[in-house]
Design a protein around this motif. Structure first.
Motif, PDB file in Angstrom:
ATOM      1  N   UNK A   4      73.243   0.198  24.424  1.00  0.00           N
ATOM      2  CA  UNK A   4      73.987  -0.532  25.446  1.00  0.00           C
ATOM      3  C   UNK A   4      75.449  -0.643  25.059  1.00  0.00           C
ATOM      4  N   UNK A   5      76.313  -0.631  26.065  1.00  0.00           N
ATOM      5  CA  UNK A   5      77.702  -0.976  25.795  1.00  0.00           C
ATOM      6  C   UNK A   5      77.748  -2.482  25.522  1.00  0.00           C
ATOM      7  N   UNK A   6      78.805  -2.919  24.870  1.00  0.00           N
ATOM      8  CA  UNK A   6      78.934  -4.349  24.570  1.00  0.00           C
ATOM      9  C   UNK A   6      78.908  -5.180  25.854  1.00  0.00           C
ATOM     10  N   UNK A   7      79.541  -4.686  26.919  1.00  0.00           N
ATOM     11  CA  UNK A   7      79.545  -5.403  28.202  1.00  0.00           C
ATOM     12  C   UNK A   7      78.157  -5.504  28.808  1.00  0.00           C
ATOM     13  N   UNK A   8      77.381  -4.441  28.721  1.00  0.00           N
ATOM     14  CA  UNK A   8      76.011  -4.465  29.235  1.00  0.00           C
ATOM     15  C   UNK A   8      75.158  -5.435  28.428  1.00  0.00           C
ATOM     16  N   UNK A   9      75.341  -5.444  27.111  1.00  0.00           N
ATOM     17  CA  UNK A   9      74.582  -6.373  26.261  1.00  0.00           C
ATOM     18  C   UNK A   9      74.916  -7.818  26.619  1.00  0.00           C
ATOM     19  N   UNK A  10      76.200  -8.109  26.835  1.00  0.00           N
ATOM     20  CA  UNK A  10      76.600  -9.479  27.222  1.00  0.00           C
ATOM     21  C   UNK A  10      76.013  -9.863  28.579  1.00  0.00           C
ATOM     22  N   UNK A  11      75.984  -8.909  29.517  1.00  0.00           N
ATOM     23  CA  UNK A  11      75.450  -9.187  30.853  1.00  0.00           C
ATOM     24  C   UNK A  11      73.934  -9.389  30.837  1.00  0.00           C
ATOM     25  N   UNK A  12      73.240  -8.569  30.064  1.00  0.00           N
ATOM     26  CA  UNK A  12      71.779  -8.643  30.027  1.00  0.00           C
ATOM     27  C   UNK A  12      71.244  -9.742  29.119  1.00  0.00           C
ATOM     28  N   UNK A  13      71.954 -10.013  28.021  1.00  0.00           N
ATOM     29  CA  UNK A  13      71.482 -10.984  27.030  1.00  0.00           C
ATOM     30  C   UNK A  13      72.625 -11.918  26.624  1.00  0.00           C
ATOM     31  N   UNK A  38      80.892   0.442  21.811  1.00  0.00           N
ATOM     32  CA  UNK A  38      82.051  -0.198  22.422  1.00  0.00           C
ATOM     33  C   UNK A  38      82.094   0.119  23.912  1.00  0.00           C
ATOM     34  N   UNK A  39      82.681  -0.787  24.686  1.00  0.00           N
ATOM     35  CA  UNK A  39      82.880  -0.534  26.106  1.00  0.00           C
ATOM     36  C   UNK A  39      83.812   0.654  26.287  1.00  0.00           C
ATOM     37  N   UNK A  40      83.542   1.462  27.290  1.00  0.00           N
ATOM     38  CA  UNK A  40      84.354   2.642  27.556  1.00  0.00           C
ATOM     39  C   UNK A  40      84.868   2.600  28.993  1.00  0.00           C
ATOM     40  N   UNK A  41      85.918   3.360  29.222  1.00  0.00           N
ATOM     41  CA  UNK A  41      86.471   3.474  30.572  1.00  0.00           C
ATOM     42  C   UNK A  41      86.235   4.899  31.062  1.00  0.00           C
ATOM     43  N   UNK A  42      85.543   5.026  32.142  1.00  0.00           N
ATOM     44  CA  UNK A  42      85.394   6.300  32.827  1.00  0.00           C
ATOM     45  C   UNK A  42      85.100   5.982  34.281  1.00  0.00           C
ATOM     46  N   UNK A  43      85.403   6.890  35.136  1.00  0.00           N
ATOM     47  CA  UNK A  43      85.378   6.686  36.592  1.00  0.00           C
ATOM     48  C   UNK A  43      86.381   5.622  36.998  1.00  0.00           C
ATOM     49  N   UNK A  46      90.741   1.418  34.911  1.00  0.00           N
ATOM     50  CA  UNK A  46      91.431   0.163  34.643  1.00  0.00           C
ATOM     51  C   UNK A  46      90.578  -0.828  33.870  1.00  0.00           C
ATOM     52  N   UNK A  47      89.303  -0.894  34.161  1.00  0.00           N
ATOM     53  CA  UNK A  47      88.409  -1.849  33.502  1.00  0.00           C
ATOM     54  C   UNK A  47      87.185  -1.123  32.956  1.00  0.00           C
ATOM     55  N   UNK A  48      86.767  -1.470  31.744  1.00  0.00           N
ATOM     56  CA  UNK A  48      85.503  -0.900  31.264  1.00  0.00           C
ATOM     57  C   UNK A  48      84.355  -1.434  32.107  1.00  0.00           C
ATOM     58  N   UNK A  49      83.301  -0.678  32.220  1.00  0.00           N
ATOM     59  CA  UNK A  49      82.141  -1.182  32.956  1.00  0.00           C
ATOM     60  C   UNK A  49      80.914  -1.128  32.062  1.00  0.00           C
ATOM     61  N   UNK A  50      79.974  -2.027  32.272  1.00  0.00           N
ATOM     62  CA  UNK A  50      78.755  -2.012  31.460  1.00  0.00           C
ATOM     63  C   UNK A  50      78.042  -0.674  31.613  1.00  0.00           C
ATOM     64  N   UNK A  51      77.557  -0.145  30.503  1.00  0.00           N
ATOM     65  CA  UNK A  51      76.920   1.168  30.514  1.00  0.00           C
ATOM     66  C   UNK A  51      75.654   1.166  29.674  1.00  0.00           C
ATOM     67  N   UNK A  52      74.729   2.028  30.059  1.00  0.00           N
ATOM     68  CA  UNK A  52      73.501   2.256  29.304  1.00  0.00           C
ATOM     69  C   UNK A  52      73.501   3.721  28.894  1.00  0.00           C
ATOM     70  N   UNK A  53      73.195   3.993  27.644  1.00  0.00           N
ATOM     71  CA  UNK A  53      73.186   5.352  27.117  1.00  0.00           C
ATOM     72  C   UNK A  53      71.765   5.759  26.759  1.00  0.00           C
ATOM     73  N   UNK A  54      71.368   6.910  27.281  1.00  0.00           N
ATOM     74  CA  UNK A  54      70.031   7.433  27.067  1.00  0.00           C
ATOM     75  C   UNK A  54      70.099   8.669  26.178  1.00  0.00           C
ATOM     76  N   UNK A  55      69.141   8.855  25.269  1.00  0.00           N
ATOM     77  CA  UNK A  55      69.098  10.095  24.499  1.00  0.00           C
ATOM     78  C   UNK A  55      68.900  11.289  25.442  1.00  0.00           C
TER      79      UNK A  55
END
Length: 79
Positions: A4-13, A38-43, A46-55
């Motif tokens: 999880x990105x840090x933002x996704x972790x904060x949002x989910x937990x 770490x939170x990343x910026x893509x798409x 201006x603001x990082x968005x929560x992201x989930x990374x899958x193998x």
């Protein structure tokens, strides 16, 4: 498993440790959180968005991207 990105972790937990937790994704699919990134910026640059990374091997989709950071000449990264 997922990372999880840090933002996704904060949002989910909020206020809790995310690593080691289980996340409900979609259609009954669940995954274990094995790491944070770490939170990343893509798409939206201006603001990082929560992201989930899958193998890649676990979720082989045609729309997958691979991004690699290399020092020096990136053409030699495969050596």
């Amino acid at each position: 498993v997922i990372a999880l990105s840090e933002g996704a972790a904060r949002a989910l937990f909020p206020g809790e440790e995310a690593v080691g937790r289980r996340v409900q994704l979609w259609a009954g699919l669940e995954a274990n959180v094995i790491g944070l990134v770490a939170d990343t910026r893509y798409r939206e640059f201006l603001q990082p968005r929560p992201s989930i990374y899958f193998p890649f091997r676990q979720f082989d989709h045609r729309s997958s991207y691979l991004v690699v950071r290399a020092e020096g000449n990136p053409a030699r990264a495969h050596e």
